[in-house]
Design a protein around this motif. Structure first.
Motif, PDB file in Angstrom:
ATOM      1  N   GLY A  33       1.235  14.361   0.686  1.00  0.00           N
ATOM      2  CA  GLY A  33       2.626  13.887   0.780  1.00  0.00           C
ATOM      3  C   GLY A  33       2.716  12.872   2.038  1.00  0.00           C
ATOM      4  O   GLY A  33       2.116  11.572   1.825  1.00  0.00           O
ATOM      5  N   LYS A  34       3.561  13.182   2.870  1.00  0.00           N
ATOM      6  CA  LYS A  34       3.814  11.994   4.116  1.00  0.00           C
ATOM      7  C   LYS A  34       2.649  11.468   4.748  1.00  0.00           C
ATOM      8  O   LYS A  34       2.488  10.637   5.171  1.00  0.00           O
ATOM      9  CB  LYS A  34       5.033  12.583   4.926  1.00  0.00           C
ATOM     10  N   GLU A  35       1.874  12.676   4.947  1.00  0.00           N
ATOM     11  CA  GLU A  35       0.419  12.548   5.658  1.00  0.00           C
ATOM     12  C   GLU A  35      -0.320  11.421   4.979  1.00  0.00           C
ATOM     13  O   GLU A  35      -1.116  10.545   5.519  1.00  0.00           O
ATOM     14  CB  GLU A  35      -0.284  13.882   6.044  1.00  0.00           C
TER      15      GLU A  35
ATOM     16  N   GLU B  53       0.565   9.166   2.840  1.00  0.00           N
ATOM     17  CA  GLU B  53       1.246   7.873   2.736  1.00  0.00           C
ATOM     18  C   GLU B  53       1.027   7.449   4.238  1.00  0.00           C
ATOM     19  O   GLU B  53       0.957   6.089   4.401  1.00  0.00           O
ATOM     20  CB  GLU B  53       2.751   8.213   2.597  1.00  0.00           C
ATOM     21  N   LYS B  54       1.217   7.935   5.180  1.00  0.00           N
ATOM     22  CA  LYS B  54       0.946   7.476   6.504  1.00  0.00           C
ATOM     23  C   LYS B  54      -0.424   6.917   6.879  1.00  0.00           C
ATOM     24  O   LYS B  54      -0.651   5.856   7.498  1.00  0.00           O
ATOM     25  CB  LYS B  54       1.196   8.529   7.642  1.00  0.00           C
TER      26      LYS B  54
ATOM     27  N   PRO C  54       7.183   1.557   1.977  1.00  0.00           N
ATOM     28  CA  PRO C  54       6.944   3.148   1.452  1.00  0.00           C
ATOM     29  C   PRO C  54       6.719   2.894   0.174  1.00  0.00           C
ATOM     30  O   PRO C  54       5.821   3.778  -0.419  1.00  0.00           O
ATOM     31  CB  PRO C  54       8.008   3.541   2.093  1.00  0.00           C
TER      32      PRO C  54
ATOM     33  N   ARG D  26       3.420   4.401  -2.173  1.00  0.00           N
ATOM     34  CA  ARG D  26       3.564   5.353  -3.162  1.00  0.00           C
ATOM     35  C   ARG D  26       3.229   5.229  -4.519  1.00  0.00           C
ATOM     36  O   ARG D  26       2.469   6.223  -5.418  1.00  0.00           O
ATOM     37  CB  ARG D  26       5.229   6.095  -3.295  1.00  0.00           C
TER      38      ARG D  26
END
Length: 348
Positions: A148-150, A152-153, A168, A172
């Motif tokens: 998830g966001k982790e 992507e970061k 972003p 993705r």
């Protein structure tokens, strides 16, 4: 916790003993490399770096190395790989470890030595006294797969380190193309950064142009299009794969695997299991489980069981010579599209 640890290391704050465990080996290696760089202050590792494989060497030998003073330097780093005797894994021990020696050292470590223990397993065995005590005495960090966001970061940070930018949606897209394997993502980020140039920006077109698609991703897209009743697009992907000389039996095998995962994920999710729990039970990375939950919404449990059985029967028919392999795959894909169309009509 990993970000906090890396900040500490960058600032030169080093613990005498580190205990790194989990199912993401690339993270463990990266953290270990950062600790080594800081501990040796960029110096020659040939004098003050020792690596011990604890599958082959007793931990007592690691302690003897840790208790040796540095040579031509201020610090010494001792890395213990495969410290599985601290985990719940039931591996047959080739050597006789004396974990009490490790605990003794961890409670009174040599200030000029940094010890890093790497446990490539999901869980530490907290039933053992040495593990309970070691978790308190050492800097303990769990290295789990990112999602998830982790995730992507993490990718955005890769690009930042290489001196390039990315929106972003580009990040993705890269993750969808490559998957969540950190080593592969690391390599692709480096390649894209070179292509964009220092100070440049990585675009979606760059990702499409530079990052090769995997067969697994194409099969996932093929099934996704069929589930969305986009049969023409599904056949377009199939014929593209066949033109690339992909073996029909291999394509079908991946479809069978995906149907099996979809069914297992749907059943476990219905039992109230979280994505992380499902990933652990199935031995998968959390990211494919997340995608399977999404794709599985297009199917009922009954559909998945029927399609999985049909795919297996198609595979057997091909291998027994009853039908041409390309024709069999085309028929199955057509059946897949028809099945969804019929289900949609019944739902009206």
């Amino acid at each position: 916790m990993i970000n906090a640890l890396m900040r500490e290391v960058e600032e030169g704050i080093l613990a005498p003993v580190y205990l790194l465990y989990g199912r993401e080996p690339f993270l463990m290696e990266e953290i270990c490399g950062a600790i080594q760089e800081r501990a040796l202050d960029g110096g020659d590792p040939s004098f003050n770096k020792v690596v011990v494989d604890l599958d082959e060497v007793a931990v007592q030998q690691l302690i003897r190395e840790a208790e040796s003073p540095p040579f031509f330097g201020e610090r010494r780093i001792v890395i213990g790989r495969n410290a599985r005797f601290l985990s719940t894994a039931k591996a047959k021990q080739k050597v006789e470890h004396r974990p009490e020696e490790l605990l003794r050292y961890a409670q009174e470590p040599l200030p000029t030595t940094v010890v890093v223990l790497l446990v490539p397993e999901e869980k530490l065995d907290t039933r053992k006294k040495v593990v309970k005590m070691l978790e308190k005495a050492a800097r303990t960090v769990r290295c789990d797969p990112l999602e998830g966001k982790e995730l992507e970061k993490w990718v955005l940070d890769r690009f930042r380190r290489h001196g390039v930018k990315a929106q972003p949606e580009v990040v993705r897209r890269l993750i969808r193309q490559v998957g969540s394997d950190l080593r592969l993502l690391h390599n692709e980020c480096a390649k894209l950064a070179v292509y964009a140039g220092t100070g440049g920006t990585v675009s979606s077109e760059d990702v499409d142009r530079m990052v090769p698609r995997t067969l697994e991703e194409d099969v996932f897209k093929l099934m996704d299009r069929a589930a969305g009743r986009k049969v023409e697009e599904a056949f377009s992907i199939l014929y593209d794969l066949l033109n690339q000389r992909e073996e029909p039996i291999r394509i079908l095998a991946l479809m069978i695997r995906q149907f099996r995962i979809l069914l297992q994920v749907k059943l476990l999710a219905a039992q109230g299991k979280s994505e992380r729990e499902i990933a652990s039970l199935l031995g998968l990375h959390p990211y494919p489980v997340k995608l399977a939950r999404r794709q599985g919404k297009a199917y009922s449990e009954r559909q998945l069981r029927r399609l999985l059985l049909s795919a297996i029967e198609t595979d057997q028919a091909i291998k027994s010579g009853k039908i041409d392999k390309t024709l069999a795959l085309e028929r199955f894909l057509f059946q897949l599209g028809q099945d969804h169309a019929a289900a949609a009509e019944r739902g009206r």
